[in-house]
Design an enzyme around this catalytic site. Sequence first.
Site, PDB file in Angstrom:
ATOM      1  N   THR A   1       5.414  -6.387   1.630  1.00 53.89           N
ATOM      2  CA  THR A   1       4.366  -5.379   1.503  1.00 53.89           C
ATOM      3  C   THR A   1       4.402  -4.491   2.736  1.00 53.89           C
ATOM      4  OG1 THR A   1       2.091  -4.994   0.768  1.00 53.89           O
ATOM      5  CG2 THR A   1       2.372  -6.663   2.475  1.00 53.89           C
TER       6      THR A   1
ATOM      7  N   HIS B   1      -1.823  -8.541  -0.881  1.00 53.47           N
ATOM      8  CA  HIS B   1      -2.162  -7.436   0.022  1.00 53.47           C
ATOM      9  C   HIS B   1      -3.658  -7.170  -0.163  1.00 53.47           C
ATOM     10  CE1 HIS B   1      -0.897  -3.291   1.763  1.00 53.47           C
ATOM     11  NE2 HIS B   1      -2.206  -3.384   1.836  1.00 53.47           N
TER      12      HIS B   1
ATOM     13  N   CYS C   1      -5.753  -3.731   6.187  1.00 57.76           N
ATOM     14  CA  CYS C   1      -5.497  -4.694   5.119  1.00 57.76           C
ATOM     15  C   CYS C   1      -4.835  -5.944   5.700  1.00 57.76           C
ATOM     16  CB  CYS C   1      -4.581  -4.095   4.060  1.00 57.76           C
ATOM     17  SG  CYS C   1      -5.264  -2.660   3.225  1.00 57.76           S
TER      18      CYS C   1
END
Lengths: 205, 164
Positions: B25, B48, B31
Site C-alpha cells: 500500500t 489501509h 492512515c
Amino acid sequence: MNLFKNDADFKMDVLREVGNIGAGNAATALSTLLNKPVDMAVPTVSFIPFEEIAERVGGSEAVVIAIFLRVDGDAPGNMFFILNREPARRILQGLLGFNAAENDEYSELELSALSEIGNILAGSYLSSLADFTGLHMSPTVPSLAVDMAGAILSYGLLQFGTMGDDALLIDTTFLEGHQEAEGHFFLIPDPESFDKLFRALGVPI
Amino acid sequence: MTEGTLIKVGMADLNIAEGGAVLKTTGLGSCVGLTLYDPQLRLGGMAHIMLPTSEIAREGQVNIAKYADTAIPELLARMKSKGAVTGRLVAKMAGGAQMFAFMGGSDTMRIGPRNVEATKQALEYFKIPLVAEDTGGSYGRTVELNSQNGVFSIRSVQFGVKEI
C-alpha cells in the site's frame, strides 16, 4: 454515488466557476510575483475516488511540494497548492534569483519562500471567492510538506472519509507559457459547505 | 498467487496474500498500514486504515476496510477462512503520521495518532501481538508485506527503506 440530489450538472458548473474565479485571481498573483505570464487551464470539478486524486499529481508515491491550508469560516474546506519538484525549482530560481535546490534538500529560505507563495496564492483565491459569494472565508496559517502525494492529500479527504470513498475536487492547473503544468490548486470543500456555497450564489438546493 | 506477485491495497481497502505474493500500500500519511501474518501458512493480510472508528461513519453502506474497529475483524475473518489461526497471528503496522504540525489542537489533525491507538486497541481485543511498528513522525510511508517470510518493509522519502 451522487453528491447532489438534483441539478447535479448545473451545480458542477457552478463549482467550476468558483474554481475559475478563485484560481484566476491566484494566477494573477503568481504572475505578479514571478514577473512573467502565468496561464491557467479551465478548472475541472470531479467527484472521484480518493485513490484517483493523487493520480492528478503523479501518483500516490510521487514526491511533491504541497502547501496545505484549512479554510475556516462559513464554508470550510481544505486547500492545497501542489508543485512538482522541477517547477518548484524554477519558481524559486525566478523569485530568489539563484540556483535553488540542486538536490532534493531544500534550505530554510527556500521552504519559507515556497510557503509564502502558497500563502499569497491561497489568500487571493479565497478573498476573491469570499467577495463573489459574500461568505466569510479565511485561511489558516499554511503548512508545507515535501513528501509522497498520497500521504499529503489524504489529509484533505478526512471530512469526506466518513461519508464514502469519493471526494469532490476542484482542480485548477497552472501553466507557465506553453510549458506543462506548473502546479495544481486543489480546493476540497467540506461536504457540509456545498449547500452554503449554493445558497450564497442563489442556486436552488 | 505465485512468488513475486504484487497485490495492491488501496486507500480504505484490505486484502490477503499467500504463496510468496507481496501486499503493498502506498502513500500512508495519517492512515495506518496494518498487517497480520500467519507464519505457518505463510499467509499475510493488509489493511489501509483511514479513520479510527466506524462510530463516526455517515455513509449509507459502510466501507468496513476504512475504520480500525471494523477493518481488523474483517481481515481476521478473511484470513481465518483461509485456515489462519488467531493464536498464531502476529501484527505489524506503520503510518499514523502527523503530516502537518500546525493545527495540533484539532481532533481531525490528530487523526494519525488516533488511528494508531484504535488499531492497537482492536489488536489487543483479539489478543494478537503487535511485534513491530513504525508509526508517528511527520512523513509519508509506503509499505510491503512479503507473504513468504512475513518481512514488512517501509519506504519513506527521508529515510529510504527499512525492514521490520
